[in-house]
Design an enzyme around this catalytic site. Sequence first.
Site, PDB file in Angstrom:
ATOM      1  CE  LYS A 107      -4.418  -1.646   1.715  1.00 51.56           C
ATOM      2  NZ  LYS A 107      -4.341  -3.058   1.974  1.00 51.56           N
ATOM      3  CD  GLU A 129     -11.675   5.427   1.767  1.00 55.64           C
ATOM      4  OE1 GLU A 129     -11.034   4.722   1.369  1.00 55.64           O
ATOM      5  OE2 GLU A 129     -11.505   6.620   1.242  1.00 55.64           O
ATOM      6  CB  SER A 395      -0.055  -8.143  -1.105  1.00 55.89           C
ATOM      7  OG  SER A 395      -0.890  -9.263  -0.284  1.00 55.89           O
TER       8      SER A 395
HETATM    9  C1  LIG Z   1      -5.127  -3.930   1.542  1.00 56.68           C
HETATM   10  C2  LIG Z   1      -4.338  -5.275   1.643  1.00 56.68           C
HETATM   11  C3  LIG Z   1      -4.510  -5.980   0.491  1.00 56.68           C
HETATM   12  C4  LIG Z   1      -6.148  -5.878  -0.472  1.00 56.68           C
HETATM   13  O1  LIG Z   1      -6.108  -4.496  -1.176  1.00 56.68           O
HETATM   14  P1  LIG Z   1      -5.811  -4.710  -2.760  1.00 56.68           P
HETATM   15  O2  LIG Z   1      -6.250  -3.255  -3.104  1.00 56.68           O
HETATM   16  O3  LIG Z   1      -6.775  -5.677  -3.335  1.00 56.68           O
HETATM   17  O4  LIG Z   1      -4.444  -4.920  -2.930  1.00 56.68           O
HETATM   18  C5  LIG Z   1      -4.073  -7.235   0.066  1.00 56.68           C
HETATM   19  N1  LIG Z   1      -2.898  -7.489   0.782  1.00 56.68           N
HETATM   20  C6  LIG Z   1      -2.508  -6.715   1.873  1.00 56.68           C
HETATM   21  C7  LIG Z   1      -1.230  -7.241   2.604  1.00 56.68           C
HETATM   22  C8  LIG Z   1      -3.262  -5.568   2.048  1.00 56.68           C
HETATM   23  O5  LIG Z   1      -2.751  -4.818   3.249  1.00 56.68           O
END
Ligand SMILES: *Cc1c(COP(=O)(O)O)cnc(C)c1O
Length: 414
Positions: A107, A129, A395
């Site tokens: 993010k 938000e 992610s």
């Molecule tokens: C917020 C988040 C997601 C989901 O958000 P996307 O916009 O679909 O990427 C996925 N993995 C992690 C670690 C997150 O913090």
Amino acid sequence: MRIEGLKIDREALLAQALRGAFPDARGRYGPFGGRYVPETLVPALDRLEAGMRAHLHEPGFRAEFESELRTWVGRPTPLTLARELSRRWGAEVWLKREDLAHTGAHKINNSIGQALLAKRLGAKRIVAETGAGQHGVATAAACARLGMPCVVYMGSVDMERQAPNVGRMKLLGAEVVPVTSGDQTLRAAIDEALRDWVSDPDGTYYLIGSAIGPHPYPYLVREFQSVIGLEARAQMLGQAGALPDVAVACVGGGSNAIGLFHPFVKDLGVKLLGLEAGGTGAGLGENAASIAYGTPGVLQGCYSLLLQDPHGQIQETHSVSAGLDYPGVGPEHALLASIGRVTYEGAGDDESLEALAECCQAEGILPAIESAHAFAGAKRFARANPGSRILIGLSGRGDKDMPTLQRTLLKGRL
Ligand SMILES: *Cc1c(COP(=O)(O)O)cnc(C)c1O
């Protein structure tokens, strides 16, 4: 997949997607995307779009963004060969390590990118938000870095559920405003953030956290998150000596997935696999799989697939992972699904938690529960395609998920 009432010329749209034609001049991805907002928001979005066109690809802005990514975010993030998972699954498994990015997930790429843009556009403060709190933390950090005031709207129910992230945001200097109207969760917080933005669209910048919302946000977020796929593609060629057979990512709103997928869209030899939150089942309110079970409609200013009842009421959703628990999906994913360039599947709560445990034991890495959904999907792919080369978008890290893991995987074991 069912896309009711929409005529989709799959061949033509696929050809356009491969030419990089989306979004078009109206911010559309085929039938999806666009801008469905009150009149009062149109001038603000027009200004944002014009500013974005002026700065996004300008060399000075690129240099500043890349310097922040390198020296503050910690990029490039590594590509790790998952040796033991490869052995167990009978495949060659590579991990793109967004868990090692500053603040623990992808993010931050988007938050620092948009915050830099906001500064260029002359904004004096940033509003955002947040639901699970991760986007709020990344945005608070980016604002602190750039010396910009930051206000984060958060449903009062979410504030209670995500207390540690509220503390993090406050430490990072953000003002966290509890939203007690409506459902007291993400949707009410979005309304409040929009209201704030409309009251001062020149001085305030609204920083969206996923590849969703009215044009140009889905494009803007994709551009900032594409660094994931650009790095991973070059690293695969360098370290594995070849592109992957498949790239796999979890899909909430879809920002980490579009960031990983986008640089591979034209590589037709690379399959793309997105994993939505399958929750506890296919029933109403049991999952957050908007592509699998959604229908076309408008959510948060954009036309896409969402979980709604026949009267257009947004449905309750469920996922063990807070970050995937969202009733819609970004418009580019809706397009990529409808033309078949990306395959979307669900991964359930239990299956994802098992995959999380396996990754911990096999690789010494605790992934976020969101990311564990991608591992569950990758494992299934490996079983069906022995010997394949698999790239997983990891992610984020799972430290934030310890309270949930203590209630689930670790129950009775502590
Ligand atoms: C917020 C988040 C997601 C989901 O958000 P996307 O916009 O679909 O990427 C996925 N993995 C992690 C670690 C997150 O913090």
